[in-house]
Every structure is written in structure tokens, then in C-alpha cells.
Design an enzyme around this catalytic site. Structure first.
Site, mmCIF file in Angstrom:
data_model
loop_
_atom_site.group_PDB
_atom_site.id
_atom_site.type_symbol
_atom_site.label_atom_id
_atom_site.label_comp_id
_atom_site.label_asym_id
_atom_site.label_seq_id
_atom_site.Cartn_x
_atom_site.Cartn_y
_atom_site.Cartn_z
ATOM 1 N N ALA A 139 0.894 -1.124 -0.041
ATOM 2 C CA ALA A 139 -0.071 -0.050 0.055
ATOM 3 C C ALA A 139 0.710 1.358 0.045
ATOM 4 C CB ALA A 139 -0.799 0.113 1.158
ATOM 5 N N PRO A 140 0.549 2.464 -0.553
ATOM 6 C CA PRO A 140 -0.818 2.363 -1.460
ATOM 7 C C PRO A 140 -0.870 1.913 -2.983
ATOM 8 C CG PRO A 140 0.427 4.627 -1.722
ATOM 9 C CD PRO A 140 1.249 3.614 -0.585
ATOM 10 N N GLY A 141 0.171 1.238 -3.280
ATOM 11 C CA GLY A 141 0.161 0.525 -4.686
ATOM 12 C C GLY A 141 1.185 1.426 -5.742
ATOM 13 N N GLY A 142 1.800 2.240 -5.569
ATOM 14 C CA GLY A 142 2.546 2.844 -6.303
ATOM 15 C C GLY A 142 3.430 1.872 -7.116
ATOM 16 N N LYS A 143 4.117 1.010 -6.272
ATOM 17 C CA LYS A 143 5.236 0.207 -6.965
ATOM 18 C C LYS A 143 4.494 -0.829 -7.470
ATOM 19 C CE LYS A 143 8.720 1.737 -3.626
ATOM 20 N NZ LYS A 143 7.938 2.622 -2.859
ATOM 21 N N ASP A 179 -0.442 -6.343 1.962
ATOM 22 C CA ASP A 179 -0.336 -5.375 3.214
ATOM 23 C C ASP A 179 -1.023 -5.839 4.230
ATOM 24 O OD1 ASP A 179 1.078 -2.464 2.995
ATOM 25 O OD2 ASP A 179 -0.738 -2.572 4.427
ATOM 26 N N ASP A 189 0.442 -10.306 6.688
ATOM 27 C CA ASP A 189 1.827 -9.646 7.404
ATOM 28 C C ASP A 189 3.152 -10.148 6.863
ATOM 29 O OD1 ASP A 189 3.635 -9.059 9.081
ATOM 30 O OD2 ASP A 189 2.460 -9.680 10.810
ATOM 31 N N ASP A 215 9.421 -3.595 0.452
ATOM 32 C CA ASP A 215 9.210 -1.993 0.686
ATOM 33 C C ASP A 215 9.178 -2.030 2.229
ATOM 34 O OD1 ASP A 215 9.543 0.799 0.510
ATOM 35 O OD2 ASP A 215 7.720 0.832 -0.370
ATOM 36 N N CYS A 242 12.421 3.864 2.744
ATOM 37 C CA CYS A 242 12.525 5.488 2.475
ATOM 38 C C CYS A 242 13.034 6.030 3.657
ATOM 39 C CB CYS A 242 11.227 6.130 2.258
ATOM 40 S SG CYS A 242 9.849 5.728 3.389
#
Length: 426
Positions: A250-254, A271, A297, A316, A369
Site C-alpha cells: 500500500a498504497p500501490g504505486g510500486k 499489506d 503480514d 518495501d 525511504c
């Protein structure tokens, strides 16, 4: 309702109640009828949190004693922010901030005196401020020291970048159009933009714009995503027919970018939060792409894995988010030093749990990040030391910098967020 008072209440929700600014604004912004007023409240809230440690230091020099009323204290910080860091005219900043006290008549002369005192004493206070790194760079001491320790030669540049409003970056869906063609559409729409030099799919807007103004956004031609986050898809190097896992999706960009890069893959996005997973599903629907989305999980595959190994895994991982402070200035307020060891343990558990799901010869990309070495290169180096069957696949690129394992982008480098990537294989 007074917009400055609403901003003060939003700030109180973060500073006094430890809520995220996103959550607080989700409650407040829908109550404001005018779009310009909503934007003003949001801008003030982000701005004060961005400069909170500096503004708080100044307020401590101006006030004879601490202000016990949280709302009035936030108004004082708002007034200082407008005088120091905004384009609001000084007389309006003082008058409107004082007026925002509304029924608290006792606070109006106090606010007026504090703000006018800054106007008179600002030269001397700016000079005195140089003795406080926390005030100059507006970061809490523990975080400032952590960044300075990890990046002794670059830390001032990193801290400065974290205090700048971020650019708005787009990812072009190359199943729909090319980057040059979309730049032409933006020009036709009167939106200034340029290509990101380091990322083939990325565009950076000269000024942020509402997504409804972006040509064919609803048709999935572009998504909002920082250039650094767009590097994950190329590092995974997916091919048709591969089975791919996007963990912590989430939120699903990748997720979308992987499918845009190669739609003929069998992709599972997981997620742990079902409500966040709905964002992934909505984004897939907007882009017209298909993937399995499942609540799960990453540290407990037994609850969701079907036993079939993956050719590619993207982890991520949850992290301190210290590389995206410029986008989420409340991180400096909400993140605490004791959070870091806990996050490191969660990352370690996820790496260990997902590793057996990777096929021999497959690739796992670990990303965060964060700009803290303990979450990044030290995490992956420790993993390699503990797993002799694992090895690093070197990332040869012109972005970021090579570290002991993987590659690190520091906040603001080439206009991108702070990000870390490592490629592992078995």
C-alpha cells in the site's frame, strides 16, 4: 471559522495528541467550504511542523513564561511562521493571528506583544540562534545527531533539503503513452514540467497541481510518485510469466509500476492493513491493471502464502521514513529515538520470513525511504552475514551513492526523496 484557528487546532492534534497530520487534516479540511482556505490551512500546518524546532526556540526567547494553553501556543507559532517563512504581509500576519484567538480575549495582547517583539528583536535573535543546531536546522536533537553521525560530510545539505517543500513528481504509464508525449500534453494544458534526468518514467512539475488538472489522470496515464520510488521496478527487472510478490504494497504505486513495466506477470500484493489495501485496489482499477491483493503480514507468510515460490520479491519495509520528511514534516514530531530499534527488528523479521519464498536464482529487492544506515546497509549486510546462501547483486547506476551493501539516495539528490535499495539473490 477562522482558518488560522483551524490550523492551530490541526497542529495541536499533532503536537499535543501525537496524531498524524494526515489524520488530523482528514477531520478538519472537509469542514472548510473554499478550496483556497483548505489549501491555506494545509500549508500553514505543514509549514509550522517543518520549522517547529526553530519556531519553538524563538518563542522560548520571546515569552516570559511558557504558554499553557495549547491552542494559543500554536497560534503564536503560526504567527512566527508567517513572519519568518511565508509570503503573508507582516501586518496581516500579526493582525489575523491575533484575531484568531477569538473569544480568548486574554490571549490577544499576548500574541500581539510576542509577534511585535520578534519584529523588533529578530536580528539579535537570528544571531543568537546560530548557537543551536536544532533551531538552525529545525530537527529534534536525536535525529539531527543520527543524521550527522551517518553522513558527516553531507548532513547539512540533507537537513536543508528536508526543510524544503518537495516537488510533485509523476510516473508516466508507458503502457498508455511515452514521457515526451505526456510532457507535450502538460504543455498544452499550461502545466510546466521537465523530465527527471535519472529516472526514465519520471516527470517533475514546476509547481504542484491538483490531480484533476493532469491530462488523462483518471484514465491511468500518470500517477503521483517520487522519482526515487520509481526505481524499484527497474531493479526487480521482471519478465513475462514471472511470479512476483510486492510486500507492504500500500498504497500501490510500486505495484502499478511493476505491471506497467511488464503486465504479463503473476503479481501478488500484500499489506497488513485491509483499509490500506483498498487503496491498492482502487489504484489498480484506475489504471486498468490486474493483480491479486491480499491482506497479510510480511513477517508471517504462513497465514497467506500458497507454497509456490516467487521469482521476484519487493520488500518495501516499514522504516523511520527519515528520507521523506520534506513530504511529511510531522515525522520529526512523531518519530522517537526508541522507534528505531523496534523498526530494525521488524525489518529483520520480514527479511528472514520472506527469504525462503524466493526461488533459487530469484531476486529480492529490499528498500526503505530511510537515510539511516542502521535500517539500510547495516541491515542487509547483517542479513548476508547470517545467510551464506545469499549474495548481493550490485546496483550499477548513476543515481545515489554506493554503500557497503546496496545504494543510498540522500534527501534532495537529483530532486528525489531519500531512499535505499539493495538487491539480493540466492
Amino acid at each position: 471559522m477562522n482558518t488560522r484557528l483551524l490550523a492551530a487546532r490541526a497542529l495541536r492534534g499533532v503536537v499535543s495528541e501525537s496524531r498524524s497530520l494526515t489524520a488530523v487534516l482528514e477531520d478538519i479540511l472537509p469542514t472548510i467550504p473554499r478550496a483556497l482556505d483548505r489549501a491555506f490551512v494545509q500549508s500553514l500546518s505543514f509549514g509550522v511542523l517543518r520549522w517547529y524546532w526553530q519556531l519553538d526556540w524563538i518563542l522560548s526567547r520571546l515569552a516570559a513564561k511558557p504558554i499553557r494553553d495549547d491552542e494559543i501556543r500554536m497560534l503564536a507559532l503560526l504567527g512566527l511562521y508567517q513572519l519568518i517563512h511565508s509570503r503573508v504581509k507582516p501586518h496581516a500576519a500579526v493582525a489575523e493571528t491575533v484575531a484568531a484567538a477569538e473569544r480568548k480575549q486574554w490571549a490577544k495582547p499576548l500574541l500581539n506583544a510576542l509577534l511585535r517583539s520578534w519584529q523588533r528583536r529578530q536580528d539579535a535573535l537570528r544571531l543568537e540562534m546560530q548557537s543551536s543546531y536544532a533551531a538552525v536546522y529545525s530537527h529534534p536533537d536525536w535525529l539531527l545527531e543520527a543524521i550527522k553521525r551517518d553522513w558527516p560530510e553531507q548532513y547539512t545539505v540533507v537537513l536543508d533539503a528536508a526543510n524544503q517543500p518537495p516537488p510533485m513528481a509523476l510516473r508516466v504509464n508507458r503502457l498508455k503513452t511515452g514521457r515526451d508525449a505526456y510532457l507535450a500534453l502538460l504543455r498544452e494544458a499550461g502545466i510546466a514540467a521537465q523530465a527527471c534526468a535519472r529516472v526514465e518514467s519520471a516527470i517533475i512539475l514546476a509547481q504542484p497541481a491538483p490531480v484533476e488538472q493532469l491530462p488523462r489522470f483518471d484514465a491511468g496515464w500518470v500517477s503521483v510518485q517520487d522519482g526515487a520510488a520509481q526505481l524499484a521496478a527497474s531493479l526487480l527487472a521482471v519478465e513475462p510469466g514471472m511470479r512476483v510478490l510486492d510486500a507492504c504494497a500500500a498504497p500501490g504505486g510500486k505495484t502499478l509500476h511493476l505491471l506497467e513495466s511488464c503486465p504479463d506477470i503473476d503479481l501478488l500484493a500484500i499489506d497488513h492493513a485491509p483499509e490500506r489495501l483498498r487503496r491498492v485496489e482502487q489504484n489498480l482499477q484506475r489504471a486498468g491493471l490486474d493483480a491479486q491483493a491480499r491482506a497479510g503480514d510480511a513477517s508471517d507468510p504462513a497465514a497467506w502464502w500458497d507454497g509456490k515460490a516467487f521469482d521476484r520479491i519487493l520488500l518495501d519495509a516499514p522504516c523511520s521514513a527519515t528520507g521523506v520528511i520534506r513530504r511529511h514534516s510531522d515525522i520529526k514530531m512523531l518519530r522517537q529515538p526508541e522507534d528505531i530499534p523496534q523498526l530494525i527488528q521488524v525489518q529483520r523479521q520480514m527479511l528472514g520470513a520472506l527469504w525462503p519464498l524466493l526461488k533459487p536464482g530469484g531476486i529480492l529487492v529490499y528498500s526503505t525511504c530511510s537515510i539511516l544506515r542502521s535500517e539500510n546497509e547495516r541491515q542487509t549486510s547483517a542479513f548476508l552475514n547470517e545467510h551464506p546462501e545469499a549474495s548481493e547483486v550490485a546496483i550499477r547506476a548513476d543515481w545515489g551513492e554506493a554503500v557497503s551493501c546496496g545504494r543510498q539516495i540522500l534527501t534532495g539528490a537529483d530532486g528525489m526523496d531519500g531512499f535505499y535499495y539493495a538487491r539480493l539473490t540466492r
